[in-house]
Each structure stands twice: as C-alpha cells, then as structure tokens.
Design an enzyme around this catalytic site. Structure first.
Site, short mmCIF file in Angstrom:
data_model
loop_
_atom_site.label_atom_id
_atom_site.label_comp_id
_atom_site.label_asym_id
_atom_site.label_seq_id
_atom_site.Cartn_x
_atom_site.Cartn_y
_atom_site.Cartn_z
N ASP A 7 1.34 -1.30 0.80
CA ASP A 7 0.23 0.00 -0.12
C ASP A 7 0.90 0.94 -0.46
O ASP A 7 1.99 0.99 0.44
CB ASP A 7 -0.76 -0.09 1.17
N SER A 8 0.17 2.13 0.45
CA SER A 8 1.02 3.31 0.42
C SER A 8 1.14 4.18 1.42
O SER A 8 2.63 4.40 2.03
CB SER A 8 0.74 4.99 -0.85
N TYR A 39 -1.30 8.35 -2.71
CA TYR A 39 -1.68 7.49 -3.91
C TYR A 39 -3.07 8.15 -4.52
O TYR A 39 -3.07 8.54 -6.29
CB TYR A 39 -1.32 6.05 -3.80
N GLY A 40 -3.27 7.90 -3.88
CA GLY A 40 -5.30 9.06 -3.94
C GLY A 40 -5.38 9.69 -5.11
O GLY A 40 -6.49 10.62 -5.63
N CYS A 70 -4.05 -1.90 -1.55
CA CYS A 70 -4.58 -0.98 -1.96
C CYS A 70 -5.43 -0.51 -3.36
O CYS A 70 -4.72 -1.07 -4.79
CB CYS A 70 -2.91 0.15 -2.45
N ASN A 71 -6.19 -0.14 -3.25
CA ASN A 71 -7.49 0.11 -3.83
C ASN A 71 -7.13 0.85 -5.16
O ASN A 71 -7.52 0.77 -6.38
CB ASN A 71 -8.76 0.50 -3.76
N THR A 72 -6.50 1.74 -5.04
CA THR A 72 -6.05 3.16 -6.14
C THR A 72 -5.21 2.74 -6.98
O THR A 72 -5.59 2.73 -8.25
CB THR A 72 -5.43 4.43 -5.06
N GLU A 145 -3.76 8.97 8.11
CA GLU A 145 -1.76 8.95 8.31
C GLU A 145 -1.39 9.90 9.02
O GLU A 145 -0.88 9.45 10.08
CB GLU A 145 -1.73 8.87 7.08
N CYS A 177 -11.23 1.90 0.34
CA CYS A 177 -9.75 2.18 0.41
C CYS A 177 -8.99 1.84 1.38
O CYS A 177 -9.81 2.20 2.65
CB CYS A 177 -9.50 3.58 0.23
N HIS A 179 -7.42 2.17 3.41
CA HIS A 179 -7.06 3.55 4.97
C HIS A 179 -8.32 3.42 5.54
O HIS A 179 -8.61 3.29 6.68
CB HIS A 179 -6.90 4.87 4.55
#
Ligand code: DGL
Length: 265
Positions: A7-8, A39-40, A70-72, A145, A177, A179
């Site tokens: 993921d990011s 990333y989003g 990571c969905n993005t 974050e 997402c 997160h």
C-alpha cells in the site's frame, strides 16, 4: 506460504489483519511506499509507474502470491501488476464486487479510484441492474496517516462524505480504500443500522484462503508460521510508530529502494 502485500502507507494493515484472521499460518511481506504517499490523487501514469516498480521489487522477494492491498493501484494498474508479477495476484475490487448482493451500493474511495469507476464497472459485470454511487474522499487518507483519528473533525468529514450516499438510500457501503477500514468505528457510529458495511479485504481473504488450501499440504498448515516483515520507501521509524497503533506492537521496519534490488539498510 510467503505472501507479499503493498500500500502507500498504513492502509494495507487493514488488509493484513483481515488476511491473518483467515489465513494465519503464513509469512507476510508488507511494503508501504511511504515516500510517495498519498496515491489517491496521483495520475494514471504515476500509478502505473509505481505499480511496475512495486511488482518488480516483489518479483525479487521469492513470494508465492501478491495481494494488492491498495484500491487506487488496483483500480488503475492491476494489469500492469499482473504483467510484471511471476506469481498469482489477488485484488480487492473484483473480489468484493463478486460478493455484492444489494441493489443500491455506495462506495467511498480516493479521488483517483473514483475517477476510474472501477467499483461500478466490476459490480455491473456481476449484477448489471445494481445502482452504484461512488464518493471521493480526499481528506480521509491524510487524516488517518497523521493519526488524527479520534477527533470530532474525522467524524464530521466521514458524515460529509456519507451524506450524498445516504440520500441515495444505499443498502450497502463499500470501504473502497484500504485506509478506511482502520476507522470502521466512525462509520458504524454514523451509518443507519440497515446499511451493510463491506470491507473488500474479506472477499480477498476468502479467495486467498481457497488458493492457499489448494496449494499447501496439511503438514504445513499445522505449522505456526505467523511472521510479518515490514518495508517502507522512507522513514521506517515513523511507520513503525504509526503501525503500532493498528498492530499493538512496534514492528521492525526496513528501508528499501524500489529503484534498486533489495534493501538499502
Ligand atoms: N490505501 C490506498 C487505497 O486503498 C491508497 C490511499 C492513498 O495513498 O491515497 O486506495
């Protein structure tokens, strides 16, 4: 089995935790591309380049499967990841879409994910009559974050993003997402009881479990191989402190470069 996921930032920890619940006896390699978070809001080109570098890095880590946590990246560059990976790739979006039964579905995701309409398209592949509404949530990832998660501010922001979906009388809500499942209590607090909350990591974990069961001998399954290794592209100490919030322990985190092979420290 040795499983890679990325993921990011800390978002993929929500996927890691779900996967460990269902597939505990495995070794996990978690890569957080903290140097390029978030990333989003990145462009297609940027995400495709990132996806290529990440899959290249994992192709040198001797993993048995790669989980796109990571969905993005999943929405924009799944084909890039698959093309550059030498192992089976498990994704969140199609996994979740295949399990949707409700006729009115809301999706919360990053702006870049929403732009692709990846969730809408995937759900319509399985159930063409579903009404899907997607809502971009640019403020949530930076707040999570920053560990700014117990504030009234995050509740207000969650309500703001949910409002348009609730006005459309959704029956289920996809946390699109990785997160967002980290702040599930905020969503459950404000969601009407009739709206089902969907964490795509559950569907991914089920698919992964079938794969692992088909490949792993009973002997290996009985062995306790729970083990997670964490890698970041910047500031390992900061990630370890943040990750403790979600994992209850300070993980050991190594700094890596995605441009070169292996670890730099
Ligand atoms: N957690 C990732 C996702 O599922 C990326 C979020 C971000 O870095 O903006 O989309």
């Amino acid at each position: 089995m040795r499983l890679g996921l990325f993921d990011s930032g800390v978002g993929g920890i929500s996927v890691l935790k779900k996967v460990i619940e269902l597939c505990p006896n495995n070794e996990f390699l978690y890569l957080a591309d903290t140097a390029r978070l978030p990333y989003g809001v990145k462009t297609t080109n940027e995400i495709e380049k990132i996806a290529e570098e990440i899959s290249f890095w994992f192709s040198n880590q001797n993993i048995d499967a790669l989980l796109v946590a990571c969905n993005t990246t999943n929405a924009i560059a799944l084909d890039v990841i698959k093309k550059n990976s030498n192992v089976p790739v498990f994704d969140l979006i199609v996994s979740a879409a295949s399990t949707i039964n409700e006729s009115r579905v809301g999706v919360l995701a990053t702006p870049s994910t929403v732009k692709t309409k990846a969730y809408t398209n995937a759900i319509l592949e399985f159930k063409p009559k579903t009404y899907v509404i997607e809502q971009p949530c640019p403020e949530l990832v930076p707040m999570i974050e920053m560990d700014n998660i117990n504030s009234d501010e995050i509740t207000d922001v969650a309500i703001k993003y949910l409002q348009p979906l609730l006005e459309q009388r959704i029956h289920s809500l996809i946390l699109g997402c990785s997160h967002y499942p980290l702040i599930t209590p905020f969503f459950t607090r404000v969601l009407p009881s009739g709206v089902k909350l969907i964490d795509p990591a559950e569907a991914l974990s089920l698919k992964l479990k079938l794969f692992i069961d088909s490949k792993t001998s009973n002997f290996l399954k009985r062995k306790n191989l729970v083990d997670s290794k964490f890698y970041v592209t910047s500031n390992p100490r900061k990630f370890s402190i943040k990750a403790k919030h979600w994992l209850n322990v300070f993980p050991e985190v190594k700094l890596v470069s995605l441009q070169k092979k292996g670890c730099v420290s």
